[in-house]
Design an enzyme around this catalytic site. Structure first.
Site, PDB file in Angstrom:
ATOM      1  N   TYR A  79       0.962  -0.844   0.390  1.00 47.18           N
ATOM      2  CA  TYR A  79       0.224  -0.398   0.223  1.00 47.18           C
ATOM      3  C   TYR A  79       1.356   1.127   0.131  1.00 47.18           C
ATOM      4  O   TYR A  79       0.684   2.216  -0.812  1.00 47.18           O
ATOM      5  CB  TYR A  79      -1.012  -0.199   1.305  1.00 47.18           C
ATOM      6  CG  TYR A  79      -1.567   1.202   1.374  1.00 47.18           C
ATOM      7  CD1 TYR A  79      -2.736   1.640   0.684  1.00 47.18           C
ATOM      8  CD2 TYR A  79      -1.735   2.118   2.823  1.00 47.18           C
ATOM      9  CE1 TYR A  79      -3.910   2.172   0.597  1.00 47.18           C
ATOM     10  CE2 TYR A  79      -2.921   3.118   2.221  1.00 47.18           C
ATOM     11  CZ  TYR A  79      -4.000   3.225   1.165  1.00 47.18           C
ATOM     12  OH  TYR A  79      -4.885   4.627   2.050  1.00 47.18           O
ATOM     13  N   THR A 135     -13.540   5.583   7.629  1.00 48.17           N
ATOM     14  CA  THR A 135     -14.565   4.883   6.384  1.00 48.17           C
ATOM     15  C   THR A 135     -14.012   3.447   7.013  1.00 48.17           C
ATOM     16  O   THR A 135     -14.037   2.686   8.035  1.00 48.17           O
ATOM     17  CB  THR A 135     -13.482   4.907   5.135  1.00 48.17           C
ATOM     18  OG1 THR A 135     -12.617   4.192   4.748  1.00 48.17           O
ATOM     19  CG2 THR A 135     -13.477   6.453   4.883  1.00 48.17           C
TER      20      THR A 135
HETATM   21  N1  LIG Z   1      -9.748   5.790   5.223  1.00 46.33           N
HETATM   22  C1  LIG Z   1      -8.560   6.442   5.188  1.00 46.33           C
HETATM   23  O1  LIG Z   1      -8.547   6.753   6.772  1.00 46.33           O
HETATM   24  C2  LIG Z   1      -7.970   6.483   3.944  1.00 46.33           C
HETATM   25  C3  LIG Z   1      -5.946   6.783   4.403  1.00 46.33           C
HETATM   26  C4  LIG Z   1      -5.541   7.316   2.975  1.00 46.33           C
HETATM   27  C5  LIG Z   1      -6.280   7.352   1.783  1.00 46.33           C
HETATM   28  N2  LIG Z   1      -7.263   6.065   1.906  1.00 46.33           N
HETATM   29  C6  LIG Z   1      -7.724   6.422   0.559  1.00 46.33           C
HETATM   30  O2  LIG Z   1      -8.814   7.025   0.134  1.00 46.33           O
HETATM   31  C7  LIG Z   1      -9.981   6.314  -0.914  1.00 46.33           C
HETATM   32  C8  LIG Z   1     -11.199   5.800  -0.735  1.00 46.33           C
HETATM   33  O3  LIG Z   1     -10.857   5.566   0.390  1.00 46.33           O
HETATM   34  P1  LIG Z   1     -12.267   5.176   1.863  1.00 46.33           P
HETATM   35  O4  LIG Z   1     -11.474   5.044   3.316  1.00 46.33           O
HETATM   36  O5  LIG Z   1     -13.296   6.346   1.090  1.00 46.33           O
HETATM   37  O6  LIG Z   1     -12.351   3.695   1.515  1.00 46.33           O
HETATM   38  P2  LIG Z   1     -13.361   2.406   1.498  1.00 46.33           P
HETATM   39  O7  LIG Z   1     -14.946   3.303   1.909  1.00 46.33           O
HETATM   40  O8  LIG Z   1     -13.130   0.587   1.436  1.00 46.33           O
HETATM   41  O9  LIG Z   1     -13.477   3.070  -0.372  1.00 46.33           O
HETATM   42  C9  LIG Z   1     -12.827   2.171  -1.494  1.00 46.33           C
HETATM   43  C10 LIG Z   1     -13.979   2.277  -2.815  1.00 46.33           C
HETATM   44  O10 LIG Z   1     -12.562   1.612  -4.086  1.00 46.33           O
HETATM   45  C11 LIG Z   1     -14.021   1.000  -4.353  1.00 46.33           C
HETATM   46  N3  LIG Z   1     -13.548  -0.288  -4.670  1.00 46.33           N
HETATM   47  C12 LIG Z   1     -12.683  -0.893  -4.225  1.00 46.33           C
HETATM   48  N4  LIG Z   1     -11.899  -2.479  -5.206  1.00 46.33           N
HETATM   49  C13 LIG Z   1     -12.371  -1.413  -6.716  1.00 46.33           C
HETATM   50  C14 LIG Z   1     -12.152  -2.068  -7.896  1.00 46.33           C
HETATM   51  N5  LIG Z   1     -11.356  -3.239  -8.097  1.00 46.33           N
HETATM   52  N6  LIG Z   1     -12.676  -1.340  -8.870  1.00 46.33           N
HETATM   53  C15 LIG Z   1     -13.375  -0.461  -8.289  1.00 46.33           C
HETATM   54  N7  LIG Z   1     -13.676   0.021  -7.662  1.00 46.33           N
HETATM   55  C16 LIG Z   1     -12.886  -0.797  -5.891  1.00 46.33           C
HETATM   56  C17 LIG Z   1     -15.003   0.194  -3.009  1.00 46.33           C
HETATM   57  O11 LIG Z   1     -15.926  -0.236  -3.551  1.00 46.33           O
HETATM   58  P3  LIG Z   1     -16.625  -1.566  -4.419  1.00 46.33           P
HETATM   59  O12 LIG Z   1     -16.697  -2.207  -3.054  1.00 46.33           O
HETATM   60  O13 LIG Z   1     -18.424  -1.071  -5.228  1.00 46.33           O
HETATM   61  O14 LIG Z   1     -16.033  -1.468  -5.637  1.00 46.33           O
HETATM   62  C18 LIG Z   1     -14.979   2.110  -2.416  1.00 46.33           C
HETATM   63  O15 LIG Z   1     -16.107   2.472  -3.438  1.00 46.33           O
HETATM   64  C19 LIG Z   1      -8.520   5.012  -1.048  1.00 46.33           C
HETATM   65  O16 LIG Z   1      -8.007   5.039  -2.213  1.00 46.33           O
HETATM   66  C20 LIG Z   1      -7.211   5.017  -0.303  1.00 46.33           C
HETATM   67  O17 LIG Z   1      -7.218   4.584  -0.299  1.00 46.33           O
HETATM   68  C21 LIG Z   1      -8.289   5.819   2.815  1.00 46.33           C
END
Ligand SMILES: NC(=O)c1ccc[n+]([C@@H]2O[C@H](COP(=O)([O-])OP(=O)(O)OC[C@H]3O[C@@H](n4cnc5c(N)ncnc54)[C@H](OP(=O)(O)O)[C@@H]3O)[C@@H](O)[C@H]2O)c1
Length: 291
Positions: free
Chosen positions: A162, A197
């Site tokens: 990651y 999330t």
């Molecule tokens: N939450 C944090 O603390 C945090 C911190 C740093 C960075 N981020 C980044 O923020 C972004 C959003 O994450 P989040 O925290 O909102 O988590 P999340 O709710 O798990 O969102 C991830 C999203 O990606 C989609 N996804 C997963 N696999 C996929 C695939 N193969 N094709 C298309 N879509 C896919 C999921 O939808 P489906 O399951 O419907 O495909 C979901 O909509 C990510 O890039 C994550 O690395 C989050």
């Protein structure tokens, strides 16, 4: 509320939950036309319905969101999604947010997990940019937004794939920003700390299995709606490099990682449970895999 996106088409990947869903709701309040992508059609439809309610409640005039399900880890699905996008007219803003995390040491991470994380978190956005950019250059306008991470600024234990993918993503977009000077295209990279999330549940654990449990740091993290507001502000007028949900500890960690990397390695290993607090050496890898 500034309705600063009327008539703009925004494509949000990873829009079915978390930060992506929050961005969809926020962009609706600002009057944007949305195209929502992730794998799960039903979840996307529920978000689109939420957007329709939000458009009515806020009188933003945002048209109904379009749902475009795709598994973005698949090159074929990406090509098909971009063909479908082209038929809908130009994308003004692409927010490349879909991502998957991990929770395992490097040696516990099978090559397949490493590849899966790289495929979605790095290869997919790069390929999507390759497909979207020529049209933006031709039109002389457009915005590309990448969602990296604190793990894309400092190496994070239990996240070797990651962290590598998020560093690569940031490096790619920063390089592109320089190449695109004078083209009218804006590149924003966001680096969230902990945002509340479900990302920890789907994170790939030892052996490649999804962890399936919450992470206390993530579930106690920042508000996704606040992160969404700051990202959408940045697309128009905010900083091009955006740190989100970055409390004092996160800022101190980043400082240490740059200035005192040995101390950062030590502290982050303790924070991740690899070396128990109060001990100077590691026994076995603790199975306490946190944010
Ligand atoms: N939450 C944090 O603390 C945090 C911190 C740093 C960075 N981020 C980044 O923020 C972004 C959003 O994450 P989040 O925290 O909102 O988590 P999340 O709710 O798990 O969102 C991830 C999203 O990606 C989609 N996804 C997963 N696999 C996929 C695939 N193969 N094709 C298309 N879509 C896919 C999921 O939808 P489906 O399951 O419907 O495909 C979901 O909509 C990510 O890039 C994550 O690395 C989050």
């Amino acid at each position: 509320m500034a309705k600063d996106y009327p008539g703009k088409t925004i494509w949000i990947t990873g829009a079915s939950s978390g930060i992506g869903e929050a961005m969809a709701l926020e962009a609706t309040r600002r009057g944007a036309r949305l195209i929502l992508t992730s794998r799960r059609r039903e979840a996307l439809e529920a978000v689109a319905e939420g957007c329709a309610h939000e458009a009515e409640r806020s009188s933003s005039g945002a048209p109904p969101a379009t749902v475009l399900p795709a598994d973005l880890a698949s090159p074929e699905a990406r090509a098909a999604a971009c063909d479908a996008l082209r038929r809908q007219g130009p994308v003004d803003i692409a927010i490349l947010n879909a991502g998957i995390s991990q929770r395992a040491t490097f040696l516990e991470t099978p090559p397949e997990s490493f590849s899966a994380v790289m495929a979605l978190d790095f290869d997919a956005p790069v390929d999507l940019v390759r497909r979207l950019l020529p049209g933006m250059i031709e039109r002389g306008s457009g915005s590309l937004v990448a969602i990296s991470s604190m793990a894309g600024l400092a190496g994070a234990p239990l996240r070797p794939a990651y962290s590598a993918a998020k560093h690569a993503l940031a490096g790619f977009f920063q390089s592109l920003r320089s190449e695109l000077v004078g083209t009218g295209i804006r590149i924003v990279v966001a680096y969230p700390g902990y945002v509340r999330t479900g990302i920890a549940r789907s994170a790939l654990g030892p052996g490649g299995k999804p962890m399936g449990v919450e992470d206390p740091h993530i579930s106690g993290g920042g508000d996704p709606a606040a992160a969404a507001r700051r990202i959408l502000d940045a697309v128009i007028r905010g900083p091009l490099e955006l740190k989100l949900a970055f409390g004092i500890k996160m800022r101190f960690g980043l400082f240490l990682s740059r200035r005192l990397p040995g101390l950062w390695a030590n502290m982050s290993a303790r924070h991740a449970g690899i070396v128990p607090r109060g001990q100077s050496s590691r026994p076995a890898i603790a199975d306490k895999r946190r944010a």
